[in-house]
Design a protein around this motif. Structure first.
Motif, PDB file in Angstrom:
ATOM      1  N   ILE B 110       0.824  -1.212   0.000  1.00 22.05           N
ATOM      2  CA  ILE B 110       0.000   0.000   0.000  1.00 22.05           C
ATOM      3  C   ILE B 110       0.857   1.260   0.000  1.00 22.05           C
ATOM      4  CG2 ILE B 110      -2.043  -1.017   1.108  1.00 22.05           C
ATOM      5  CD1 ILE B 110      -1.162  -0.006   3.762  1.00 22.05           C
ATOM      6  N   ASP B 111       0.340   2.287  -0.656  1.00 22.08           N
ATOM      7  CA  ASP B 111       0.982   3.607  -0.623  1.00 22.08           C
ATOM      8  C   ASP B 111       0.090   4.514   0.204  1.00 22.08           C
ATOM      9  OD1 ASP B 111       2.904   2.782  -2.531  1.00 22.08           O
ATOM     10  OD2 ASP B 111       1.408   3.065  -4.115  1.00 22.08           O
ATOM     11  N   ILE B 112       0.724   5.271   1.091  1.00 19.24           N
ATOM     12  CA  ILE B 112      -0.052   6.135   1.967  1.00 19.24           C
ATOM     13  C   ILE B 112       0.487   7.561   1.905  1.00 19.24           C
ATOM     14  CG2 ILE B 112      -0.642   6.593   4.391  1.00 19.24           C
ATOM     15  CD1 ILE B 112      -0.528   3.548   4.829  1.00 19.24           C
ATOM     16  N   VAL B 113      -0.410   8.517   1.770  1.00 22.65           N
ATOM     17  CA  VAL B 113       0.000   9.921   1.769  1.00 22.65           C
ATOM     18  C   VAL B 113      -0.780  10.667   2.851  1.00 22.65           C
ATOM     19  CG1 VAL B 113       0.051  12.077   0.439  1.00 22.65           C
ATOM     20  CG2 VAL B 113       0.553   9.892  -0.700  1.00 22.65           C
ATOM     21  N   ASP B 114      -0.046  11.356   3.704  1.00 30.40           N
ATOM     22  CA  ASP B 114      -0.667  12.171   4.749  1.00 30.40           C
ATOM     23  C   ASP B 114      -1.131  13.486   4.106  1.00 30.40           C
ATOM     24  OD1 ASP B 114      -1.334  13.803   6.834  1.00 30.40           O
ATOM     25  OD2 ASP B 114       0.511  13.458   7.988  1.00 30.40           O
ATOM     26  N   LEU B 115      -2.423  13.696   4.068  1.00 30.39           N
ATOM     27  CA  LEU B 115      -2.955  14.853   3.336  1.00 30.39           C
ATOM     28  C   LEU B 115      -2.686  16.184   4.048  1.00 30.39           C
ATOM     29  CD1 LEU B 115      -6.368  13.376   2.109  1.00 30.39           C
ATOM     30  CD2 LEU B 115      -4.287  13.719   0.771  1.00 30.39           C
ATOM     31  N   SER B 116      -2.300  16.135   5.332  1.00 26.65           N
ATOM     32  CA  SER B 116      -2.009  17.396   6.020  1.00 26.65           C
ATOM     33  C   SER B 116      -0.648  17.931   5.583  1.00 26.65           C
ATOM     34  CB  SER B 116      -2.038  17.204   7.539  1.00 26.65           C
ATOM     35  OG  SER B 116      -0.911  16.465   7.949  1.00 26.65           O
ATOM     36  N   ALA B 117       0.131  17.089   4.931  1.00 24.91           N
ATOM     37  CA  ALA B 117       1.488  17.486   4.559  1.00 24.91           C
ATOM     38  C   ALA B 117       1.688  17.465   3.043  1.00 24.91           C
ATOM     39  CB  ALA B 117       2.500  16.554   5.236  1.00 24.91           C
ATOM     40  N   LEU B 118       0.629  17.799   2.310  1.00 25.85           N
ATOM     41  CA  LEU B 118       0.727  17.798   0.846  1.00 25.85           C
ATOM     42  C   LEU B 118       1.553  18.975   0.362  1.00 25.85           C
ATOM     43  CD1 LEU B 118      -2.724  17.059  -0.836  1.00 25.85           C
ATOM     44  CD2 LEU B 118      -0.654  15.662  -0.858  1.00 25.85           C
TER      45      LEU B 118
END
Lengths: 250, 434
Positions: B110-118
């Motif tokens: 899985i790939d995960i991106v923290d949206l608060s740190a875009l």
């Protein structure tokens, strides 16, 4: 001491008097039949004995082993050994039959202060009794009565009777809707449970059932009263001449 | 202007001002593509505003009037909550606290991106799929969650996997609002189980506003089990948008177990041939409102949808079931069914059910049914006559009523923990009905 003593019992449903002074007693070890035409109050009597809400005792009394039965909730009555086999057993989708049997059996045992059965003990007991009634294992895994045939539902009622070992069993039109083979099976199930410490009240419309379950006494219920009582021969007389004649004579 | 109208305008204006003031500071504020989508979302939101009962789709849940007059935007996560999530599972755990990703599992599938740190470079899959669903005028709160997003998580699943997403929020003395987004992209041919849970501390009437995008690529499967159990003073809105491509399957079991008001606002687009969605929902409330409102859009031939909503309302609780099924022109052989059932345990409880069908194609199968009532007296007497005490008999019947909607989801451990939560809510509902 009589197992069941009904004295001058009057019962109203929604303000309408259905039972108008029934007097009847069933000693331990006996099997009594109550016969009567449609609308005579047979089912009202069975529901009243089991404690269904909406069946108001307006006069008279019902003693079960010497105590007032009418003051008790349906579940308390069951725990004390009163069992009613319903004319129309209710379908309960979502409750697996075996689960229901275990919950009910243990609720009764708990109420009597007895040790509850574990799953293995329940299963063993259910299996023993189911075999005699020709109830297959897969029926026990299906939701209670859901999609069961008429015969299967009645057999399930008798299975419960065998499992709960009541002191007083009331069988309400257990023969209705059964073909001859199913009738024989159910009757032999009932006969197997006749015992010296058990009283059985068989409520039926037709004499047919009494060919297989021979009663000690027969009572004729009409218009909310017992109009005649007699031995097993009374059932045959009714079959021959119909309710009309018997009720008129009374 | 009346006080009522002022307070309605109040939230919409507050959201708009928040956006105007902070647009650039918001996560990903420097990304042009994202800024464009957020502006479009703000426009979509503003067209409706925070919905009140005059908005047809919200007539049973007057959101604007359920909110506290002033809501403070949450801008940081604070101390993360590390309590165990109610849906226990061995799977990958992700936690969102106050709408911010606070713990993150890692897995090479899985790939995960923290949206608060875009910021800066973002992966193509994210740019292509994020901010596309649950942000139109038909989901105004979803549009607000995108425009005002402070945090959240984007996930791409490349191999068969199981994920747990646990949302919680901290206690608060003032009413706050958190806007949070989730994207789950399931790649072609992949099967995923998603466990989503929401719990929360008493928070003075805070609003949790969440937008969820689920994208199922061709031949993928998603099983979604969701448990929402907020504090009795919380207002919870989740806007869920799903896109189902060719031969994909979405199966969901949602449980709504408490809040001042909860709304699950669903929009599912069956855009690919032979795609299927099955939504099961259970609600058990003793107070407040549990609202599930769905739109299922059959936009392709041979698509299938099933909806089974089972609700138990006790005390002065209220449940809302609305379901609109659209069958577009040319979507032949669409097959849709929706069934809403509710048990009322108390004379003060309420159920509002509204199924709707909009059919623009021939050769389709569409059905709906609604049944609302009290516990079956015959069944209750039957069980009691077998020695089962009244309360236990009721519990057995209520459980039996809900069972159909829960069967077949998750594994035994997941179902057990779901039942445990349900039993807790049912006990409260029964108590409040005495």
């Amino acid at each position: 001491m009589k197992l069941l003593e009904i004295d001058d019992l009057h019962v109203s449903v929604q303000g309408k008097e259905i039972l108008k002074g029934i007097t009847l007693s069933v000693p331990e070890g006996e099997l009594h039949a109550i016969m009567g035409p449609n609308g005579s109050g047979k089912s009202t009597l069975s529901y009243t004995l089991a404690g269904r809400e909406g069946y108001e005792v307006t006069r008279g009394q019902v003693l079960y082993r010497g105590d007032d039965l009418t003051a008790l909730s349906p579940d308390r009555r069951a725990a004390l050994g009163v069992f009613l086999a319903l004319q129309y057993p209710v379908e309960i989708p979502g409750v697996v039959t075996l689960t229901f049997l275990k919950v009910a059996l243990n609720a009764q045992r708990r109420a009597r202060g007895e040790q509850e059965f574990d799953a293995v003990q329940v299963l063993r007991s259910v299996r023993q009794n189911a075999a005699a009634l020709n109830i297959p294992e897969d029926m026990l895994k299906r939701p209670l009565n859901a999609g069961f045939s008429g015969g299967e539902k009645k057999r399930m009622e008798i299975l419960q009777m065998a499992l709960f070992e009541p002191r007083l069993a009331i069988l309400d039109e257990t023969d209705s809707g059964l073909d001859i083979d199913a009738l024989r099976l159910v009757a032999s199930g009932v006969n197997a449970q006749r015992a010296p410490d058990r009283g059985i009240l068989v409520i039926t419309h037709y004499q047919r059932l009494l060919d297989y379950i021979v009663p000690d006494r027969v009572h004729v219920l009409a218009g909310g009263r017992i109009v005649r009582s007699g031995g097993p021969d009374l059932a045959l007389e009714l079959e021959k001449s119909g309710y009309g004649a018997v009720v008129e004579v009374a | 202007m009346t006080a009522l109208a002022r307070s309605i305008g109040g939230h919409t204006d507050a959201f708009r001002h928040d956006f105007a003031r902070r647009e650039v500071e918001l996560p990903g504020g420097a990304l042009q593509w994202l800024q464009d989508r957020r502006r479009a979302a703000m426009t979509a939101f503003t067209a409706i505003g925070v919905p009140n009962r005059r908005v047809e789709a919200w007539k049973y849940t007057d959101l604007a009037n359920l909110l506290e007059p002033d809501l403070l935007p949450i801008t940081g996560s604070g101390d993360a909550d590390e309590r165990v999530s109610p849906l226990l599972d061995e799977s990958n755990h992700l936690r969102l606290f106050n709408g911010f990703l606070s713990r993150c599992a890692s897995d090479d599938a899985i790939d995960i991106v923290d949206l608060s740190a875009l910021r800066g470079e973002v992966p193509d899959w994210l740019r292509e799929n994020f901010g596309v669903l649950a942000c139109g005028p038909d989901q105004p709160m979803g549009a607000a969650s995108l425009a005002l997003m402070r945090g959240g998580v984007a996930i791409r699943v490349r191999r068969d996997n199981s994920l747990a997403l646990h949302f919680s929020n901290g206690a608060s003395l003032r009413p706050c609002v958190s806007h949070c987004r989730v994207l789950l992209l399931v790649e072609s041919g992949v099967s995923v189980r998603l466990l989503e849970s929401h719990t929360g501390e008493t928070s003075s009437g805070s609003l949790r506003n969440i937008g969820v995008e689920l994208i199922l690529n061709a031949n993928s499967r998603l099983e979604h089990i969701r448990l929402q159990k907020d504090a009795a003073d919380a207002v919870h809105v989740t806007s869920l948008g799903a896109m189902l491509r060719r031969d994909s399957q979405y199966r969901a079991c949602y449980a709504a177990l408490g809040a001042r008001a909860s709304r699950l606002d669903i929009n599912i687009r069956l855009t690919g041939d032979r795609s299927e969605a099955a939504l099961h929902h259970v609600a058990a409330v003793d107070t407040g409102i549990a609202d599930i409102t769905s739109v299922i859009d059959h936009a392709s031939p041979n698509t299938r949808s099933r909806q089974l909503f089972k609700n138990v309302a006790g005390g002065h609780g209220r449940v809302v079931n609305q379901g609109r099924v659209i069958v577009r022109e040319g979507s032949v052989k669409s097959d849709s069914h929706q069934l809403f059932k509710a048990l009322l345990l108390s004379p003060r409880a309420e159920v509002d059910a509204k199924p709707e069908l909009e059919i623009f194609a021939d050769d389709v199968l569409c059905g709906h049914g609604t049944a609302i009532g009290a516990l079956d007296e015959d069944a209750l007497f039957y069980l009691r006559s077998r020695g089962i005490p009244e309360e236990e008999a009721k519990r057995l019947l209520i459980r039996a009523f809900l069972a159909e909607a829960v069967e077949g989801f998750g594994n035994e451990a997941i179902r057990d923990s779901l039942w445990q939560e349900l039993e807790g809510a049912l006990t409260k509902a029964a108590k409040a009905s005495r």
